[in-house]
Design a protein around this motif. Structure first.
Motif, mmCIF file in Angstrom:
data_model
loop_
_atom_site.group_PDB
_atom_site.id
_atom_site.type_symbol
_atom_site.label_atom_id
_atom_site.label_comp_id
_atom_site.label_asym_id
_atom_site.label_seq_id
_atom_site.Cartn_x
_atom_site.Cartn_y
_atom_site.Cartn_z
ATOM 1 N N MET A 1 -6.511 -4.944 0.978
ATOM 2 C CA MET A 1 -5.879 -5.805 -0.027
ATOM 3 C C MET A 1 -6.242 -5.353 -1.432
ATOM 4 O O MET A 1 -7.375 -4.978 -1.701
ATOM 5 C CB MET A 1 -6.348 -7.252 0.162
ATOM 6 N N SER A 2 -5.285 -5.405 -2.306
ATOM 7 C CA SER A 2 -5.516 -5.054 -3.699
ATOM 8 C C SER A 2 -5.174 -6.255 -4.565
ATOM 9 O O SER A 2 -4.418 -7.119 -4.155
ATOM 10 C CB SER A 2 -4.611 -3.900 -4.105
ATOM 11 N N GLN A 3 -5.753 -6.261 -5.745
ATOM 12 C CA GLN A 3 -5.454 -7.361 -6.658
ATOM 13 C C GLN A 3 -4.464 -6.922 -7.737
ATOM 14 O O GLN A 3 -4.519 -5.793 -8.226
ATOM 15 C CB GLN A 3 -6.746 -7.873 -7.304
ATOM 16 N N ILE A 79 -3.236 -12.253 -7.963
ATOM 17 C CA ILE A 79 -2.814 -12.331 -6.563
ATOM 18 C C ILE A 79 -3.390 -11.166 -5.759
ATOM 19 O O ILE A 79 -3.820 -10.156 -6.326
ATOM 20 C CB ILE A 79 -1.272 -12.334 -6.425
ATOM 21 N N GLU A 80 -3.386 -11.339 -4.451
ATOM 22 C CA GLU A 80 -3.834 -10.272 -3.554
ATOM 23 C C GLU A 80 -2.666 -9.834 -2.702
ATOM 24 O O GLU A 80 -1.958 -10.668 -2.134
ATOM 25 C CB GLU A 80 -4.974 -10.786 -2.680
ATOM 26 N N ALA A 81 -2.448 -8.541 -2.642
ATOM 27 C CA ALA A 81 -1.311 -8.019 -1.876
ATOM 28 C C ALA A 81 -1.675 -6.661 -1.312
ATOM 29 O O ALA A 81 -2.528 -5.957 -1.855
ATOM 30 C CB ALA A 81 -0.085 -7.905 -2.780
ATOM 31 N N ASP A 85 5.079 -3.622 -3.084
ATOM 32 C CA ASP A 85 6.220 -4.350 -2.529
ATOM 33 C C ASP A 85 5.847 -5.794 -2.208
ATOM 34 O O ASP A 85 6.609 -6.715 -2.478
ATOM 35 C CB ASP A 85 6.756 -3.654 -1.271
ATOM 36 N N GLU A 86 4.653 -5.978 -1.627
ATOM 37 C CA GLU A 86 4.242 -7.345 -1.316
ATOM 38 C C GLU A 86 3.999 -8.119 -2.607
ATOM 39 O O GLU A 86 4.362 -9.302 -2.723
ATOM 40 C CB GLU A 86 2.980 -7.365 -0.438
ATOM 41 N N ALA A 87 3.401 -7.445 -3.590
ATOM 42 C CA ALA A 87 3.160 -8.107 -4.881
ATOM 43 C C ALA A 87 4.479 -8.546 -5.515
ATOM 44 O O ALA A 87 4.570 -9.626 -6.102
ATOM 45 C CB ALA A 87 2.406 -7.160 -5.818
ATOM 46 N N ILE A 88 5.510 -7.713 -5.374
ATOM 47 C CA ILE A 88 6.826 -8.056 -5.936
ATOM 48 C C ILE A 88 7.396 -9.274 -5.210
ATOM 49 O O ILE A 88 7.870 -10.227 -5.834
ATOM 50 C CB ILE A 88 7.788 -6.844 -5.844
ATOM 51 N N ARG B 136 0.065 1.255 -6.269
ATOM 52 C CA ARG B 136 0.204 1.200 -4.817
ATOM 53 C C ARG B 136 1.639 0.930 -4.384
ATOM 54 O O ARG B 136 1.925 -0.028 -3.672
ATOM 55 C CB ARG B 136 -0.756 0.179 -4.205
ATOM 56 N N ILE B 137 2.522 1.787 -4.850
ATOM 57 C CA ILE B 137 3.894 1.756 -4.339
ATOM 58 C C ILE B 137 3.817 2.248 -2.900
ATOM 59 O O ILE B 137 3.299 3.325 -2.638
ATOM 60 C CB ILE B 137 4.811 2.661 -5.197
ATOM 61 N N PRO B 138 4.289 1.427 -1.940
ATOM 62 C CA PRO B 138 4.046 1.785 -0.550
ATOM 63 C C PRO B 138 4.872 2.976 -0.082
ATOM 64 O O PRO B 138 5.939 3.250 -0.617
ATOM 65 C CB PRO B 138 4.459 0.524 0.210
#
Lengths: 110, 383
Positions: A1-3, A79-81, A85-88, B136-138
């Motif tokens: 997980m990244s912030q 946030i943590e994602a 893409d998840e952060a978006i 961190r672009i997947p």
């Protein structure tokens, strides 16, 4: 997980809590993504801001935001994602009454 | 840092594929290296498709493939496509990464294609890779709900590549074949991996334009209009391939932007002579396209089609409706179209002023020469 820090930009005169719809939106965001939210706050309007810049000898303290902009920082979430893409996806759940949000990855040292 | 490692690995894989190609070519050079590569890529993808029978319904299954312990090789390629064309990257970076990582072009070649210096392009690519790593672009195939928007982004990159190659913004050559053939290769590859109607539409559009490339300029490199082109030299095989894809794309439901553009190109390709062109059909397709994709350039093309179908006066009226469009104010094609209609009506002096206006707006030498020829013809019209 990244912030990621998600900066909410909008009307500089907006008073947090002045709109029921926006408040409801933030509550829903909290319910939907509670486990992903590491922090967050709403800010008072830019009319309450004070800026400080070093001026060689000491500090110049002035009234107003650091930069006068049409869309000002009004609040943020941390946030943590797993990835951008998840952060978006998560950030799209944040109310954006005017303006929008900016997503910035948080630097990890070490 | 996982992403960087994967991306660099992917870069190595692409380079390996090209190294293999070069090794094979050293023994025997294929007549058309571009086609050879495409065929190899397609055969490889088809092999994989055959092995994985379920992959016919690609979209939902690809997502499951992600968690499966053994992933088919072609998802690597798709992942790389979606990483290079991620909307969080600037479009110019998406294009640069696509050429560098997916096509294996050297940084120097990518720089040349976009008429910028190699250090500038190298910096652009480095910056993009850094953003991929730090934000961190997947490196993965998007979820089904994200898929339509993400495929659109990929198609936008391929389309930009193709059109940049097709009409170079400046310089002496109208077509930079390298870019168009790279865009076509990528289009074929994407169509093999992800055969959606819009992917099909874009591939059809590119093929139908490509089929006419040889006739767009004369032996001196001068621009030839559709009207002047030798249709017997259009590549019929490529046109047939394009027409089949257009039909499939149109059958799949309400057509998207590329399928509509391809349908317009198909009407041209279908006409045996310029006079046989069904301009009313073309104007109607442009109206549909305008509803789907409101853009001043589309509105302009529609106005021109109206004029060619219903006469120069109707054309001038349709053009006049666009006079206040700021985006067209610097677009050479706008006054040039007005000039053509004015000329047909014998309004020579107005036509001259409009051609001169167009000349001020284009730096492409081939287009400039064309406009200058038109101006000379006006004098002959008068004499």
């Amino acid at each position: 997980m990244s912030q990621y820090l998600v900066l909410i930009y909008g009307d500089p005169t907006y008073e947090a809590g002045s709109s029921d719809d926006v408040m409801k939106g933030h509550m829903k965001f909290g319910e939907d993504f509670g486990s992903k939210i590491a922090g967050g706050n709403a800010l008072q309007p830019t009319s309450t801001a004070t800026s400080i810049r070093p001026d060689g000898a000491g500090f110049a303290v002035t009234d107003g935001p650091f930069l006068e902009t049409k869309e000002a920082l009004g609040g943020y979430y941390l946030i943590e994602a797993a990835d951008l893409d998840e952060a978006i996806t998560i950030s799209q759940g944040i109310p954006m009454p005017a303006g929008g949000v900016e997503i910035r990855p948080v630097v990890v040292y070490g | 840092m996982r992403v960087t490692r994967d991306l660099d690995l992917a870069e190595e894989c692409v380079q390996e594929a090209f190294t293999k190609a070069v090794t094979a070519w050293q023994q025997e050079l294929p007549a058309n290296p571009g086609a050879w590569l495409t065929t190899v890529a397609r055969n490889r993808a088809l092999d994989l498709l055959r092995r994985e029978q379920h992959l016919r319904r690609l979209l939902p299954l690809l997502v499951e493939e992600q968690v499966a312990p053994e992933e088919p090789e072609h998802t690597d390629l798709l992942r790389l496509v979606f990483t290079c064309c991620h909307p969080a990257l600037a479009l110019e970076s998406q294009v640069a990464l696509t050429l560098r990582l997916l096509c294996g072009l050297s940084t120097a070649d990518v720089a040349r294609a976009f008429l910028i210096s190699e250090p500038t392009m190298a910096a652009r690519i480095t910056r993009a890779k850094k953003k991929i790593a730090q934000a961190r672009i997947p490196y993965r195939v998007p979820d089904p709900e994200e898929m339509p928007a993400r495929v659109d982004a990929v198609l936008a990159v391929l389309h930009l590549l193709f059109t940049t190659g097709h009409t170079a913004p400046s310089g002496a050559r109208l077509v930079r074949e390298d870019l168009t053939s790279r865009a076509l290769e990528l289009g074929r590859m994407l169509h093999t991996l992800l055969p959606t109607p819009e992917v099909r539409g874009l591939l059809a559009l590119m093929l139908l334009s490509e089929a006419r490339t040889m006739t767009r300029t004369d032996e001196h490199g001068r621009l030839l209009l559709l009207e002047q082109q030798d249709r017997s030299r259009w590549d019929r095989d490529v046109i047939e391939e394009g027409l089949l894809l257009v039909r499939q794309a149109l059958q799949a439901g309400p057509p998207g932007r590329y399928a509509l553009q391809a349908a317009i190109a198909a009407v041209h390709a279908d006409a045996r002579t310029y006079e046989e062109t069904d301009w009313r059909e073309i104007a109607a397709l442009y109206a549909l396209l305008l509803a789907r994709w409101p853009s001043p350039a589309v509105a302009l093309n529609r106005a021109v089609a109206i004029g060619l179908g219903a006469g120069p006066e109707a054309g001038l009226r349709a053009l006049a409706a666009l006079d206040d469009e700021p985006a067209l104010a610097t677009y050479a094609y706008f006054p040039a179209a007005r000039a053509d209609f004015l000329r047909k009506l014998g309004r020579t002096e107005q036509a001259r002023r409009a051609y001169e206006e167009a000349l001020l707006l284009t730096e492409n030498e081939v287009e400039r020469e064309f406009l200058q020829t038109r101006l000379l013809e006006l004098d002959q019209d008068k004499a």
